[in-house]
Design a protein around this motif. Structure first.
Motif, short mmCIF file in Angstrom:
data_model
loop_
_atom_site.label_atom_id
_atom_site.label_comp_id
_atom_site.label_asym_id
_atom_site.label_seq_id
_atom_site.Cartn_x
_atom_site.Cartn_y
_atom_site.Cartn_z
N ALA A 56 0.85 -1.19 0.00
CA ALA A 56 0.00 0.00 0.00
C ALA A 56 0.88 1.24 0.00
N THR A 57 0.32 2.35 -0.49
CA THR A 57 1.03 3.62 -0.51
C THR A 57 0.10 4.72 -0.02
N THR A 58 0.68 5.88 0.19
CA THR A 58 -0.12 7.05 0.52
C THR A 58 -0.97 7.43 -0.69
N VAL A 59 -2.01 8.19 -0.46
CA VAL A 59 -2.85 8.69 -1.54
C VAL A 59 -2.21 9.94 -2.09
N SER A 60 -1.90 9.92 -3.38
CA SER A 60 -1.18 11.03 -4.01
C SER A 60 -2.08 12.25 -4.19
#
Length: 258
Positions: A56-60
């Motif tokens: 998962a990643t941060t929301v850009s």
């Protein structure tokens, strides 16, 4: 640890590093991969993070947002591996090459550590680390120096000056985004300056960009689409984008990550 506590801890890690991997979280919290995937799904449903393959990643938030290296490394991993494998075939022993910063160029570096007598110029700390770990005595690795960005690139006037005196056979350029209007782009103004210096120093420019880069526009353009001699992408690219690139780039190479 209860699920809400674990999810809060996971969210803290995503916000701190920009991205996480399922396998690493499962080991850290001593739970199964499936449990972590359920946690990520719950957080994604609340809009707190973005699920990607393997993590998962941060929301850009926009064109000036610059994800960290870890955040980018969990995205489109199979596509990047296939692109890197194809790019490696363009390198011969004794070449003087440049690898810009990026996770796809880091994948390429892994496939070049055994190529004899390479000279490698890079402004990427992770790329340099790959070659340093390889430890080949007949390879020369030149790290440009400069100021470090969130994506572990070195930028600024020191990096630009170091590159300006060099003459390179080929540049492998990783990009944040590409579009018909903006060309190849990055969210970091100083990184665009370094990338343009690398382009000017190279006889050939090979852009490495998976299909998700199409339509993404960073705040700063690097060069137009046509400035690449070769663009290597994957077969997730839609037909409309593919035709634009065929018309714009001298050679378009589409790989199948399967």
């Amino acid at each position: 640890m209860l699920a809400p506590q674990r999810q809060a801890a996971i969210l803290d890690r995503v916000r701190a590093s920009g991205g996480v991997r399922v396998t690493e979280l499962a080991t850290e919290f001593s739970v199964s991969d499936m449990t972590i995937r359920r946690d990520l799904e719950a957080l994604a449903e609340r809009g707190l993070l973005a699920k990607v393959h393997g993590g998962a990643t941060t929301v850009s938030p926009g064109s000036a947002h610059e994800p960290g290296f870890t955040a980018k490394s969990v995205r489109e991993r199979e596509e990047k591996a296939a692109i890197a494998m194809r790019a490696a075939a363009l390198v011969s022993p004794g070449d003087a090459i440049a690898l810009s910063a990026g996770t796809t160029t880091a994948e390429l570096a892994e496939r070049l550590v055994d190529v004899p007598a390479l000279t490698v110029v890079t402004n990427s700390i992770p790329v340099a680390d790959v070659f340093y770990r390889g430890g080949r005595a007949d390879q020369t690795v030149i790290l440009t120096g400069g100021t470090r960005t969130p994506s572990d690139a070195l930028v600024g006037p020191v990096a630009v000056a170091a590159i300006g005196a060099l003459h390179l056979d080929v540049l492998f350029l990783g990009v944040h985004g590409m579009s018909e209007r903006a060309g190849y782009s990055t969210p970091n103004l100083m990184e665009a300056d370094v990338n343009r210096a690398l382009v000017e120093a190279a006889e050939r420019v090979v852009v490495l960009a998976d299909h998700t880069k199409w339509g993404t526009v960073g705040i700063s353009s690097i060069v137009p689409l046509s400035r690449a001699d070769i663009l290597i992408t994957d077969d997730g690219l839609d037909d409309g984008a593919r035709q634009i690139l065929i018309d714009s780039v001298p050679e378009l190479v589409v790989v199948n990550p399967q």
